[in-house]
Design a protein around this motif. Sequence first.
Motif, PDB file in Angstrom:
ATOM      1  N   SER A  83      28.573  30.589  32.215  1.00 34.55           N
ATOM      2  CA  SER A  83      29.684  31.462  31.835  1.00 34.55           C
ATOM      3  C   SER A  83      30.172  31.163  30.427  1.00 34.55           C
ATOM      4  CB  SER A  83      30.830  31.339  32.843  1.00 34.55           C
ATOM      5  OG  SER A  83      31.237  29.998  33.001  1.00 34.55           O
ATOM      6  N   ALA A  86      27.857  33.101  28.164  1.00 38.72           N
ATOM      7  CA  ALA A  86      28.186  34.528  28.197  1.00 38.72           C
ATOM      8  C   ALA A  86      29.447  34.810  27.391  1.00 38.72           C
ATOM      9  CB  ALA A  86      28.361  34.989  29.644  1.00 38.72           C
ATOM     10  N   THR A 124      28.343  44.844  24.924  1.00 36.24           N
ATOM     11  CA  THR A 124      29.010  44.045  25.960  1.00 36.24           C
ATOM     12  C   THR A 124      28.532  44.454  27.345  1.00 36.24           C
ATOM     13  OG1 THR A 124      30.976  43.845  24.550  1.00 36.24           O
ATOM     14  CG2 THR A 124      31.241  43.325  26.884  1.00 36.24           C
ATOM     15  N   ARG A 125      28.395  45.757  27.566  1.00 37.45           N
ATOM     16  CA  ARG A 125      27.901  46.229  28.855  1.00 37.45           C
ATOM     17  C   ARG A 125      26.484  45.728  29.112  1.00 37.45           C
ATOM     18  NH1 ARG A 125      28.245  52.547  29.829  1.00 37.45           N
ATOM     19  NH2 ARG A 125      26.866  52.481  28.029  1.00 37.45           N
ATOM     20  N   LEU A 128      26.568  42.104  30.150  1.00 38.55           N
ATOM     21  CA  LEU A 128      27.020  41.967  31.535  1.00 38.55           C
ATOM     22  C   LEU A 128      25.924  42.359  32.518  1.00 38.55           C
ATOM     23  CD1 LEU A 128      30.654  43.403  31.234  1.00 38.55           C
ATOM     24  CD2 LEU A 128      29.969  41.014  31.432  1.00 38.55           C
ATOM     25  N   LYS A 129      25.161  43.390  32.184  1.00 38.29           N
ATOM     26  CA  LYS A 129      24.075  43.831  33.066  1.00 38.29           C
ATOM     27  C   LYS A 129      22.996  42.770  33.184  1.00 38.29           C
ATOM     28  CE  LYS A 129      22.415  47.928  32.435  1.00 38.29           C
ATOM     29  NZ  LYS A 129      21.937  49.145  31.711  1.00 38.29           N
ATOM     30  N   PRO A 133      25.975  37.512  38.323  1.00 38.13           N
ATOM     31  CA  PRO A 133      27.408  37.509  38.687  1.00 38.13           C
ATOM     32  C   PRO A 133      27.930  36.093  38.843  1.00 38.13           C
ATOM     33  CG  PRO A 133      26.154  39.041  40.066  1.00 38.13           C
ATOM     34  CD  PRO A 133      25.151  38.236  39.296  1.00 38.13           C
ATOM     35  N   THR A 141      36.600  35.416  36.459  1.00 40.41           N
ATOM     36  CA  THR A 141      35.289  35.217  35.863  1.00 40.41           C
ATOM     37  C   THR A 141      35.227  35.852  34.483  1.00 40.41           C
ATOM     38  OG1 THR A 141      34.415  37.256  36.847  1.00 40.41           O
ATOM     39  CG2 THR A 141      34.183  35.230  38.135  1.00 40.41           C
ATOM     40  N   GLU A 143      32.955  37.868  33.412  1.00 40.44           N
ATOM     41  CA  GLU A 143      32.614  39.295  33.504  1.00 40.44           C
ATOM     42  C   GLU A 143      33.829  40.147  33.874  1.00 40.44           C
ATOM     43  OE1 GLU A 143      30.612  37.333  37.203  1.00 40.44           O
ATOM     44  OE2 GLU A 143      31.130  36.795  35.140  1.00 40.44           O
ATOM     45  N   TYR A 144      34.744  39.596  34.663  1.00 41.71           N
ATOM     46  CA  TYR A 144      35.980  40.326  34.967  1.00 41.71           C
ATOM     47  C   TYR A 144      36.797  40.549  33.698  1.00 41.71           C
ATOM     48  CZ  TYR A 144      40.725  41.242  36.561  1.00 41.71           C
ATOM     49  OH  TYR A 144      41.967  41.781  36.724  1.00 41.71           O
ATOM     50  N   ALA A 146      35.641  40.626  30.629  1.00 38.40           N
ATOM     51  CA  ALA A 146      34.918  41.563  29.771  1.00 38.40           C
ATOM     52  C   ALA A 146      35.063  43.005  30.257  1.00 38.40           C
ATOM     53  CB  ALA A 146      33.441  41.180  29.713  1.00 38.40           C
ATOM     54  N   LEU A 147      34.956  43.207  31.561  1.00 35.16           N
ATOM     55  CA  LEU A 147      35.115  44.557  32.107  1.00 35.16           C
ATOM     56  C   LEU A 147      36.537  45.075  31.901  1.00 35.16           C
ATOM     57  CD1 LEU A 147      33.057  44.236  35.411  1.00 35.16           C
ATOM     58  CD2 LEU A 147      32.510  45.694  33.455  1.00 35.16           C
TER      59      LEU A 147
END
Length: 220
Positions: A83, A86, A124-125, A128-129, A133, A141, A143-144, A146-147
């Motif tokens: 993480s 990322a 960014t998307r 994440l893809k 997870p 997290t 990713e949370y 970032a989203l």
Amino acid sequence: MKAITSALAMRFMLSGVGGALTGLLAYALSNIHGYALFVTVGLIGGIAIFFLSQFYSRNVSLTEVVVTVPQLSQMTFMVNNTSRQAAWEIFVEVATRVSTQPLGREDGFLRESLNSLYQLFGQTRTLLKNMQPGKVSHENTVEYLALTMLNRELRPFLSKWHPRLSRFEQETAADDAAWLDGAEFREELEQLRGRLLEFAFAFARLAGAPNPQVLLATAP
């Protein structure tokens, strides 16, 4: 349904093969004596330690990080090496665009600024893809975060301003400096920049960057 059945069948087969190999290894070890036994056991133990250390460094070695971001207030994260990597990649994407770098009143082209934000959204998307997870339960997290940045900040801004600027470009061949909505666009872009700067600092902290203020050359 067919895909689930196939997956279960594959797992069943792999379990059977794994069990057979384990039994074969146990039989082979039972017939080894002397130095060969010690060497074999040592080799297996070394391999097991290697894989356990890899698992620990990626999934177990957790650090608690507290950050404050717009719309979410103070949040506590548990981050590991995966993480952190990322978060660093997303930080670099945010920090190198108009999203965190000020655009002077007379500087730059507004279309280029909008395109840069679109690219930030897309990159960014994609990151994440391509990442797994988060495996930490009951914690926030990367990713949370970032989203949240994509859906609560970038998406509304792009949804509002892309159609308006595109309409101007279709109706006239003039430079976007003549766009009547340009001043309002710049004002909202500067407000967005301030919020995205907070996100950038949050990602930098999650990545473990020691001096994000120096990297961004400013502070929120």
